[in-house]
Design a protein around this motif. Structure first.
Motif, PDB file in Angstrom:
ATOM      1  N   SER A  18       1.016  -1.098  -0.177  1.00  0.00           N
ATOM      2  CA  SER A  18       0.120  -0.010  -0.116  1.00  0.00           C
ATOM      3  C   SER A  18       0.657   1.328  -0.085  1.00  0.00           C
ATOM      4  O   SER A  18       0.612   2.435   0.696  1.00  0.00           O
ATOM      5  N   ASN A 123      -4.689   3.407  -0.288  1.00  0.00           N
ATOM      6  CA  ASN A 123      -5.295   2.182  -0.182  1.00  0.00           C
ATOM      7  C   ASN A 123      -5.931   1.628  -1.347  1.00  0.00           C
ATOM      8  O   ASN A 123      -6.870   2.500  -2.013  1.00  0.00           O
ATOM      9  N   GLU A 125      -8.106   0.110  -4.010  1.00  0.00           N
ATOM     10  CA  GLU A 125      -9.343  -0.954  -4.171  1.00  0.00           C
ATOM     11  C   GLU A 125      -9.335  -1.830  -5.105  1.00  0.00           C
ATOM     12  O   GLU A 125      -9.234  -1.470  -6.562  1.00  0.00           O
ATOM     13  N   GLN A 127     -11.423  -4.698  -5.917  1.00  0.00           N
ATOM     14  CA  GLN A 127     -12.646  -5.470  -6.152  1.00  0.00           C
ATOM     15  C   GLN A 127     -12.720  -5.774  -7.740  1.00  0.00           C
ATOM     16  O   GLN A 127     -13.336  -6.833  -7.901  1.00  0.00           O
ATOM     17  N   THR A 253      -7.045  -9.457   0.603  1.00  0.00           N
ATOM     18  CA  THR A 253      -8.181  -8.555   1.064  1.00  0.00           C
ATOM     19  C   THR A 253      -9.321  -9.579   1.516  1.00  0.00           C
ATOM     20  O   THR A 253      -9.287 -10.571   1.443  1.00  0.00           O
ATOM     21  N   SER A 254     -10.151  -8.975   2.183  1.00  0.00           N
ATOM     22  CA  SER A 254     -11.470  -9.566   2.674  1.00  0.00           C
ATOM     23  C   SER A 254     -12.336  -9.893   1.812  1.00  0.00           C
ATOM     24  O   SER A 254     -13.282 -10.726   2.105  1.00  0.00           O
ATOM     25  N   LYS A 257     -12.091 -10.659  -5.385  1.00  0.00           N
ATOM     26  CA  LYS A 257     -11.753  -9.827  -6.755  1.00  0.00           C
ATOM     27  C   LYS A 257     -12.411 -10.387  -7.807  1.00  0.00           C
ATOM     28  O   LYS A 257     -12.861 -11.725  -7.821  1.00  0.00           O
TER      29      LYS A 257
END
Length: 275
Positions: A18, A123, A125, A127, A253-254, A257
């Protein structure tokens, strides 16, 4: 305080850590009514302050909020402070030994410029990876009680570096001031779009070819059942290895993706072919 920035280059984009490393110049411009200058030149470069004169000034200190150690701006030998001649002058009186031109501090601006190379936190992202768009921000705010009597104002932002950085390309950049909790924060926002050619060649093309080979076993005769199982199991092993490599190259990641959904679907194809 008018703040300008010249982004020289983006050195590193580390999604796993990050980190977003940037080289840039920051320019502060402000007025100080308590000061009086004399014999200012039309050429601003000739109005550069000496190290001793720097120590006599009030100089705003800004904190880079989204850095690991909350770094702040500094005034050292690499800093350049100049005074811009803008206002009118008054001449010295008859009692003065030297004939000087005096300029008021509230009419002639002070400019501080310095180069920085800083690692910011960003951060990412993921997804919609690999069809994602990332937004990384450089945040600067006044240090201590300076925000009680001074406010930041965005002036000019320039991007002078190469637009293509690693797998990304710089799509857009902007600078604005956000007021939060009676405190002004300057935000330099850089929008990064992902280049897809590398991902297509290293991920999508191999998976499509492997699935085509697995699908072709549907046209084998039942006599070649062992070959059908062997081909599909081999495809599953290769796809699993590819899936693990892609997962390791991305930050954990939680959430799931988009690339994970695609790879899981690709793994199911040879499995279903065996059934």
């Amino acid at each position: 305080i008018d703040v300008s920035a010249d982004i020289i280059s983006i050195l590193d984009i580390d999604e796993i850590s990050s980190i977003f490393q940037v080289q840039f110049f920051v320019h502060f411009k402000w007025y100080d009514s308590r000061l009086t200058y004399y014999n200012l030149k039309n050429d601003t470069g000739l109005n550069t302050l000496s190290p001793e004169e720097k120590q006599q000034l009030w100089i705003p200190v800004l904190v880079f909020d989204n850095t690991e150690n909350k770094l702040s701006t500094v005034v050292d030998e690499d800093s350049i402070i100049t005074v811009s001649k803008k206002g009118n002058y008054t001449l010295s009186t008859m009692q003065d030994v030297e004939n000087r031109q005096f300029f008021k501090g509230d009419e002639n601006s002070i400019t501080l410029s310095r180069f920085y190379n800083i690692r910011f936190l960003c951060n990412y992202e993921m997804q919609w990876y690999p069809f994602d768009v990332q937004s990384c921000t450089l945040k600067l705010s006044m240090k201590g009680k300076s925000s009680d009597f001074a406010r930041l104002r965005a002036d000019v932002l320039q991007y002078l570096g190469i637009l293509e950085v690693n797998q990304y390309i710089v799509d857009f950049y902007s600078m604005s001031v956000v007021e939060e909790f009676n405190k002004s924060t300057l935000e330099i926002n850089i929008i990064l779009g992902r280049r897809l050619l590398t991902i297509i060649l290293t991920t999508f093309v191999p998976t499509v070819l492997l699935n085509m080979i697995s699908y072709s076993t549907n046209h084998f005769k039942a006599f070649f059942f062992e070959a059908i199982v062997t081909v599909n199991l081999t495809s599953m092993l290769v796809l699993t290895t590819l899936c693990i490599n892609v997962s390791n190259s991305l930050p954990p990641t939680s959430y799931i993706k988009m690339i994970d959904v695609y790879l899981i679907f690709s793994l199911l194809i040879p499995f279903v072919e065996v059934l």
